[in-house]
Scaffold this active site. Structure first.
Site, PDB file in Angstrom:
ATOM      1  N   HIS A   1     -10.472  -0.604   4.243  1.00 46.77           N
ATOM      2  CA  HIS A   1      -9.260  -0.380   3.438  1.00 46.77           C
ATOM      3  C   HIS A   1      -9.769  -0.068   2.021  1.00 46.77           C
ATOM      4  O   HIS A   1      -9.665  -0.892   1.110  1.00 46.77           O
ATOM      5  CB  HIS A   1      -8.396  -1.642   3.480  1.00 46.77           C
TER       6      HIS A   1
ATOM      7  N   THR B   1       0.838  -1.200   0.000  1.00 48.06           N
ATOM      8  CA  THR B   1       0.000   0.000   0.000  1.00 48.06           C
ATOM      9  C   THR B   1       0.875   1.253   0.000  1.00 48.06           C
ATOM     10  O   THR B   1       0.701   2.152  -0.827  1.00 48.06           O
ATOM     11  CB  THR B   1      -0.956  -0.006   1.209  1.00 48.06           C
TER      12      THR B   1
ATOM     13  N   LYS C   1       6.124  10.570  21.761  1.00 43.97           N
ATOM     14  CA  LYS C   1       6.182  11.604  22.820  1.00 43.97           C
ATOM     15  C   LYS C   1       4.786  11.956  23.306  1.00 43.97           C
ATOM     16  O   LYS C   1       4.585  12.958  23.976  1.00 43.97           O
ATOM     17  CB  LYS C   1       6.863  12.862  22.274  1.00 43.97           C
TER      18      LYS C   1
HETATM   19  C1  NCD Z   1      -3.817  -5.948   3.863  1.00 42.59           C
HETATM   20  C2  NCD Z   1      -3.996  -4.965   5.005  1.00 42.59           C
HETATM   21  O1  NCD Z   1      -3.052  -4.272   5.410  1.00 42.59           O
HETATM   22  O2  NCD Z   1      -5.125  -4.892   5.469  1.00 42.59           O
HETATM   23  N1  NCD Z   1      -2.660  -5.746   3.123  1.00 42.59           N
HETATM   24  C3  NCD Z   1      -2.670  -4.822   2.102  1.00 42.59           C
HETATM   25  O3  NCD Z   1      -2.872  -3.654   2.312  1.00 42.59           O
HETATM   26  N2  NCD Z   1      -2.507  -5.279   0.854  1.00 42.59           N
HETATM   27  C4  NCD Z   1      -4.045  -7.352   4.227  1.00 42.59           C
HETATM   28  C5  NCD Z   1      -3.346  -7.940   5.409  1.00 42.59           C
HETATM   29  O4  NCD Z   1      -2.538  -7.328   6.088  1.00 42.59           O
HETATM   30  O5  NCD Z   1      -3.626  -9.130   5.656  1.00 42.59           O
END
Ligand code: NCD
Length: 311
Positions: free
Chosen positions: A138, A60, A89
């Site tokens: 997400h 990401t 902090k």
């Molecule tokens: C995911 C997340 O961070 O939610 N990864 C991502 O962004 N591709 C999935 C995960 O961490 O399992």
């Protein structure tokens, strides 16, 4: 949602026409990157993106940074804000955001609290992009997942998507399932009891759910898209969600033999043992290709947020 998106907090903000425009732009950038043009554009030259990550990230963060750089923009940030920012902090998220908003034009935020992106947006004078908020949402991962499904498998409304693994704490599952329900897809969910869909999401998805199962074997023959996930051990009390040896939630040779010949296997990554590496050679394995689509999708998103085309 207004046609000019200010902050990107949840998939519930996205309208079908906005998604269509985003995907058109992403396809434009994907082609341009494929032609090997290096820095693809200078549309965001002199713009600055902050990546503020309080939780680990590979895809990401780096795909956002690559996207910004490929649009001619600049990047500042910290990949471990928990350790390397004033959070150590005692500074609140809100104070950090208020200050950083004066340093840049957009903030990409990953944080462990489900309401972090909303809290940041409430005090920010520049757009906040939610790059993962606790076990909540997400949204930009869901955009690249939907984009992959639409291009590789076909129209979302024709797809039966089977989600497998940690449906309870997996934020990518929560965002993508909401988006797919909006797009008319049918969905099945496979998990142990301890990692089942949260009740509120089950209610929200309603008729879009074809069934909930305890083993992948039950639905594998009916799956057009198989969306695998890892157990979010860091978000379960005691560190494990009791998935046993995981064999009911992972790909085995037996499962793979029963899969539709044209099924598509996706995973937001990182994977653990749920997809063995021997499957990577299978033409139905699309997770690396899926991750690569993160750059053009995020280029399109940054462009639409920071440089909207005139009406
Ligand atoms: C995911 C997340 O961070 O939610 N990864 C991502 O962004 N591709 C999935 C995960 O961490 O399992």
């Amino acid at each position: 949602m207004s046609e000019v998106v200010q902050h990107v907090i949840s998939v519930s903000q996205f309208t079908p026409s906005w998604i269509e425009e985003l995907f058109d732009r992403a396809t434009y950038w994907r082609r341009s990157l494929r032609r090997g043009s290096g820095v693809a554009s200078s549309v965001l030259s002199r713009r600055v993106m902050t990546s503020l990550f309080y939780e680990p990230s590979t895809r990401t963060r780096l795909s956002f940074e690559s996207a910004m750089l490929r649009l001619g923009g600049n990047v500042i940030g910290t990949e471990d804000a928990k350790q390397f920012s004033s959070a150590t902090k005692g500074e609140t998220l809100e104070d950090s955001i208020k200050v950083l908003a004066g340093y840049c034009d957009v903030i990409v935020l990953r944080h462990g609290d489900n309401d972090s992106a909303e809290r940041a947006a409430a005090v920010s004078t520049v757009p906040i992009i939610n790059a993962g908020a606790g076990s909540g949402e997400h949204p930009t991962q869901a955009l690249l997942d939907l984009y992959t499904i639409a291009q590789v498998s076909g129209p979302p409304e024709d797809q039966h998507v089977v989600f497998v693994g940690d449906l309870n704490k997996g934020r990518t599952v929560h965002s993508l399932a909401r988006l797919l329900a909006e797009q008319g897809a049918r969905m099945a969910f496979v998990s142990p009891e301890s990692m089942a869909l949260p009740d509120h999401l089950r209610t929200e998805l309603g008729d879009a759910i074809s069934g909930e199962h305890r083993t992948l074997d039950d639905v594998i023959t009916q799956a057009d898209v198989i969306y695998m996930t890892r157990t979010q051990n860091e978000r379960h009390e005691g560190g494990s969600a009791g998935a046993g040896d995981g064999s009911d939630y992972g790909l085995t040779r037996k499962i793979v033999q029963r899969m539709k010949p044209r099924a598509t296997v996706l995973h937001p990554l990182p994977r653990n043992s749920e997809i063995p590496t021997w499957f990577d050679q299978d033409p139905r394995a699309y997770y690396i290709n899926q991750a690569h689509r993160g750059v053009p999708i995020r280029m399109a998103l940054l462009e639409m947020l920071l440089n909207p085309l005139p009406e």
